[in-house]
Motif scaffolding. Sequence first.
Motif, PDB file in Angstrom:
ATOM      1  N   CYS A  27       8.731  -1.022   5.065  1.00 40.83           N
ATOM      2  CA  CYS A  27       8.248   0.356   5.176  1.00 40.83           C
ATOM      3  C   CYS A  27       9.371   1.291   4.751  1.00 40.83           C
ATOM      4  O   CYS A  27      10.477   1.206   5.293  1.00 40.83           O
ATOM      5  CB  CYS A  27       7.859   0.707   6.613  1.00 40.83           C
ATOM      6  N   PHE A  28       9.103   2.171   3.809  1.00 42.35           N
ATOM      7  CA  PHE A  28      10.119   3.169   3.476  1.00 42.35           C
ATOM      8  C   PHE A  28       9.483   4.361   2.762  1.00 42.35           C
ATOM      9  O   PHE A  28       8.412   4.262   2.166  1.00 42.35           O
ATOM     10  CB  PHE A  28      11.255   2.576   2.632  1.00 42.35           C
ATOM     11  N   TRP A  29      10.171   5.498   2.872  1.00 51.67           N
ATOM     12  CA  TRP A  29       9.717   6.723   2.227  1.00 51.67           C
ATOM     13  C   TRP A  29       9.995   6.651   0.729  1.00 51.67           C
ATOM     14  O   TRP A  29      10.978   6.057   0.301  1.00 51.67           O
ATOM     15  CB  TRP A  29      10.443   7.938   2.808  1.00 51.67           C
ATOM     16  N   THR A  30       9.137   7.280  -0.055  1.00 49.42           N
ATOM     17  CA  THR A  30       9.356   7.354  -1.504  1.00 49.42           C
ATOM     18  C   THR A  30       9.112   8.785  -1.975  1.00 49.42           C
ATOM     19  O   THR A  30       8.362   9.540  -1.346  1.00 49.42           O
ATOM     20  CB  THR A  30       8.408   6.414  -2.276  1.00 49.42           C
ATOM     21  N   THR A  62      -3.695   4.129  -1.050  1.00 45.85           N
ATOM     22  CA  THR A  62      -3.999   3.422  -2.293  1.00 45.85           C
ATOM     23  C   THR A  62      -3.225   2.114  -2.363  1.00 45.85           C
ATOM     24  O   THR A  62      -2.240   1.914  -1.651  1.00 45.85           O
ATOM     25  CB  THR A  62      -3.624   4.258  -3.538  1.00 45.85           C
ATOM     26  N   GLU A  63      -3.682   1.239  -3.246  1.00 45.27           N
ATOM     27  CA  GLU A  63      -2.902   0.043  -3.560  1.00 45.27           C
ATOM     28  C   GLU A  63      -1.658   0.468  -4.335  1.00 45.27           C
ATOM     29  O   GLU A  63      -1.666   1.471  -5.045  1.00 45.27           O
ATOM     30  CB  GLU A  63      -3.725  -0.919  -4.424  1.00 45.27           C
ATOM     31  N   LEU A  91       0.847  -1.195   0.000  1.00 47.08           N
ATOM     32  CA  LEU A  91       0.000   0.000   0.000  1.00 47.08           C
ATOM     33  C   LEU A  91       0.882   1.243   0.000  1.00 47.08           C
ATOM     34  O   LEU A  91       2.045   1.199   0.400  1.00 47.08           O
ATOM     35  CB  LEU A  91      -0.907   0.017   1.237  1.00 47.08           C
ATOM     36  N   ARG A  92       0.291   2.350  -0.438  1.00 45.47           N
ATOM     37  CA  ARG A  92       0.995   3.633  -0.416  1.00 45.47           C
ATOM     38  C   ARG A  92       0.165   4.664   0.338  1.00 45.47           C
ATOM     39  O   ARG A  92      -1.049   4.750   0.148  1.00 45.47           O
ATOM     40  CB  ARG A  92       1.258   4.141  -1.841  1.00 45.47           C
ATOM     41  N   ILE A 142       4.704   7.150   1.683  1.00 44.37           N
ATOM     42  CA  ILE A 142       5.247   5.932   2.295  1.00 44.37           C
ATOM     43  C   ILE A 142       4.734   4.712   1.535  1.00 44.37           C
ATOM     44  O   ILE A 142       3.545   4.606   1.237  1.00 44.37           O
ATOM     45  CB  ILE A 142       4.830   5.808   3.776  1.00 44.37           C
ATOM     46  N   LEU A 143       5.645   3.822   1.226  1.00 44.78           N
ATOM     47  CA  LEU A 143       5.290   2.528   0.645  1.00 44.78           C
ATOM     48  C   LEU A 143       5.512   1.472   1.723  1.00 44.78           C
ATOM     49  O   LEU A 143       6.588   1.393   2.310  1.00 44.78           O
ATOM     50  CB  LEU A 143       6.164   2.229  -0.574  1.00 44.78           C
ATOM     51  N   PHE A 144       4.479   0.692   2.010  1.00 41.27           N
ATOM     52  CA  PHE A 144       4.647  -0.357   3.021  1.00 41.27           C
ATOM     53  C   PHE A 144       3.921  -1.631   2.601  1.00 41.27           C
ATOM     54  O   PHE A 144       2.970  -1.601   1.820  1.00 41.27           O
ATOM     55  CB  PHE A 144       4.171   0.116   4.404  1.00 41.27           C
TER      56      PHE A 144
END
Length: 211
Positions: A119-122, A160-161, A82-83, A132-134
């Motif tokens: 988990c990390f920042w994008t 969002t997905e 998820l984002r 964040i993408l996790f």
Amino acid sequence: MPLTRDQMTDVKLIVKQTIEELFSDENFIAVISEKIEQKLGLKATQQKIVGLEKQVDDLRRIKSKLECDMDMLNQRIRRKSLRIFGMQEKQDRSVSEQVRAFCEDKLKMHVSEENLENCFWTGKSKNGMRNILFTVDSYNLKMKLLRNRRLLKGSGLTLTEDMTPSRHSLYKKSVQKWGKQSTWFFDGKIWVKIRENKYEIKSDEDINNLH
């Protein structure tokens, strides 16, 4: 014996009429054309060109199929990802802590550290806001989080997905054509609603053909 001027005129007229008659005959023209093609090798060249064009078309279809298969596989890998868009980056808290706080405070759901796989920042920071993408540990948890995203209304945050770049591009094009209210992304697929009918968008061709 040399021909007289009148005889030469008659001969020229006969030759002219004969040539005109021959070139008005389709069979004669076909025979001449075939002879020229054979002499110059045009027919063989044309056949080679047709064969090469077919090979190019076949290669394009294979390339398109491979790209589609790779995209499906890539999207499958993102099935539990998820984002979050519009998060305030806080230096005193880890990314996973901020994700868990987001789920707890905004989505009213408890997510433990064990539930988070990545988990990390994008993206680049804009006024201290980043994305964040996790990835969670189960598909069911992902769907529960998505169902609660209605609670984000008015918060400036979006959940969002995760989409592949190609699907994200198709999604943006679909939104541009049909609007955000009629376009959505669910379980790896892009859908649009047109006059009470739902259609899945798989390619640019779908976007161009649907009206």
